[in-house]
Write a protein that holds these residues in place. Sequence first.
Motif, PDB file in Angstrom:
ATOM      1  N   ALA A   7       0.638  -1.054  -0.108  1.00 41.19           N
ATOM      2  CA  ALA A   7       0.431  -0.160  -0.285  1.00 41.19           C
ATOM      3  C   ALA A   7       0.731   1.306   0.040  1.00 41.19           C
ATOM      4  CB  ALA A   7      -1.156   0.072   1.684  1.00 41.19           C
ATOM      5  N   ASP A  21      -3.981   3.484   1.245  1.00 41.36           N
ATOM      6  CA  ASP A  21      -4.273   2.404   0.449  1.00 41.36           C
ATOM      7  C   ASP A  21      -3.820   2.270  -1.381  1.00 41.36           C
ATOM      8  OD1 ASP A  21      -7.306   0.530  -1.639  1.00 41.36           O
ATOM      9  OD2 ASP A  21      -4.908  -0.322  -1.051  1.00 41.36           O
ATOM     10  N   ARG A  22      -2.990   1.733  -1.765  1.00 43.77           N
ATOM     11  CA  ARG A  22      -2.598   2.304  -3.213  1.00 43.77           C
ATOM     12  C   ARG A  22      -2.237   3.312  -2.818  1.00 43.77           C
ATOM     13  NH1 ARG A  22      -7.413   0.302  -7.374  1.00 43.77           N
ATOM     14  NH2 ARG A  22      -8.322  -0.438  -5.900  1.00 43.77           N
TER      15      ARG A  22
END
Lengths: 304, 241
Positions: free
Chosen positions: A41, A208-209
């Motif tokens: 992440a 996230d990401r």
Amino acid sequence: MEYVMKTQSLSKRYKKFTALDNLSMNVPKGSIYGFVGKNGAGKTTLIRIITGLQPQSEGEFEVFGAKDSTKDIYQSRRRMGAIVETPSIHLDCTAEENMLSMYRIMGIPKDNRVNEILTLVGLGDVGKKKAKNFSLGMKQRLAIAMALCNDPDFLILDEPINGLDPQGIVEIRELILKLNHEKHITVLISSHILDELSRLATHYGFIDRGRLIREMSAEELEAECKKCLCLTVSDIGALTAYLEEMSADYKVTGDNSANIYSDIRINALITALDKKGCEVLHISEKEESLESFFINLIGGEGNE
Amino acid sequence: MSKLLYDNLVRMSRSFMLKMCLLFFIAVPAIHIILSKNNPRVTEYGSINIEGLFFIPMVFSVLAGTFLAHDYLQNTIRNKLIVGHTRTNIYISNLLCISAYLFIMVILYEAVAMGIGIPVINDKSLDGDIITKNMLFVIPMLISISSITVFLGMTLKSNAGTMALFMFFYASMAFGIFAIDPEMSYDWIKEVAKWLPSAQLMMLNNAQVVDEPVLKIVYAAIVTAATTGGGLVLFKKADLK
């Protein structure tokens, strides 16, 4: 509120891959900040940038008020201790020799604290055993000890309980809580073991990401992880009709079951259902865990 | 930087590779002298003394390369950055440490070569003036060798750096051999050899002062500046894990 660490639109790109995307976060002073995200992440990338291992592609950050673009950042880093991903130890040296190497790098004269710190992390009796013969848990503990050498005000721990046995996890948890409560050390912990993090953190950042999705305090998270009543009934239609009349917040979870999030009187509910010929087969209270909250959060972002 | 240098010196002093190198640089000249004593064609110990310096960079590169690679392989370079040391200080402290130990190796080698060589082989024809000038000439060459070593070691960041160092110094030694070979008529080899510090060491002897010393010292200074500057630039930009 005073912040130990702040990032402003921090981005990191490796050729075509974006590891961090415009990330802005704030770590309050005195907090235990749980940095939560899946593998890949961007948690470790952020930590590498803050600790100076990698430069960012864009954006800026500050630690103890010193911006990364100024020379003051080096002074600020002296108030930090960190474990980044894997333990950074000399495998051909003993635990004490590793600690003394850190002391030399920091310019601290050798003192009794070396043995005190090693005892604190549970390595007081390793003697002349070389680090290459340590278990993974012992290496992790040694890394924590080395991060504590300079009596830091800010501790960054990247997956600190990886490789530890259950007892070791409890000991490290208690150590972190002790350092935070007694020595007022601000701690940033990144982890994907959410259950353990929920016992420690006072603040959370969900990533996230490469993007920070939510930042919240533990109190806000508790309010969001809804408690609910789980009912199994003989007639789901009768239940849903009653709940609609009451304008209650609910969710049907199966052919005969539903979760009720609103605060309702159970006696009134059972009496009303009984009048409609509906029997309550099972009733229990449930609280949403950090895991399910996180999965819903990520799942929600993934569906956008 | 002094803290980093102190730690480097202490850790290097405890390394097994260093002990092997020290043993090597004591044993090689000693054995060479002892074996040469009964050889009637050997009238001077010079082949052990200054003319033996050419192989030192190759052997030393194994020690230096493994020492530099250690920080990357075991990720201990993180510790230095996390506590607030600048990348410039880390690089320079490595350079100073490698230079210090290279000088120690050479001094040790010379001490054994002269300490045993002079009484055992007893060559009275040696010119102290020539030896002194050649030894002074060696100093900028050693600095240049250190800077090349640190450049390759910290750029390649692994044991590949050690191999690259060994191969580089072996190749430059070959240039030195070809440059002094009278049958080798290629001028470009001689020109290239003037730039390579270990090739310069190959050309030293006790019979005469080194040829074109000022030019070669300037070349060594350029190589030192280029490799140190280039190494610093690359290290400052590097993404470390």
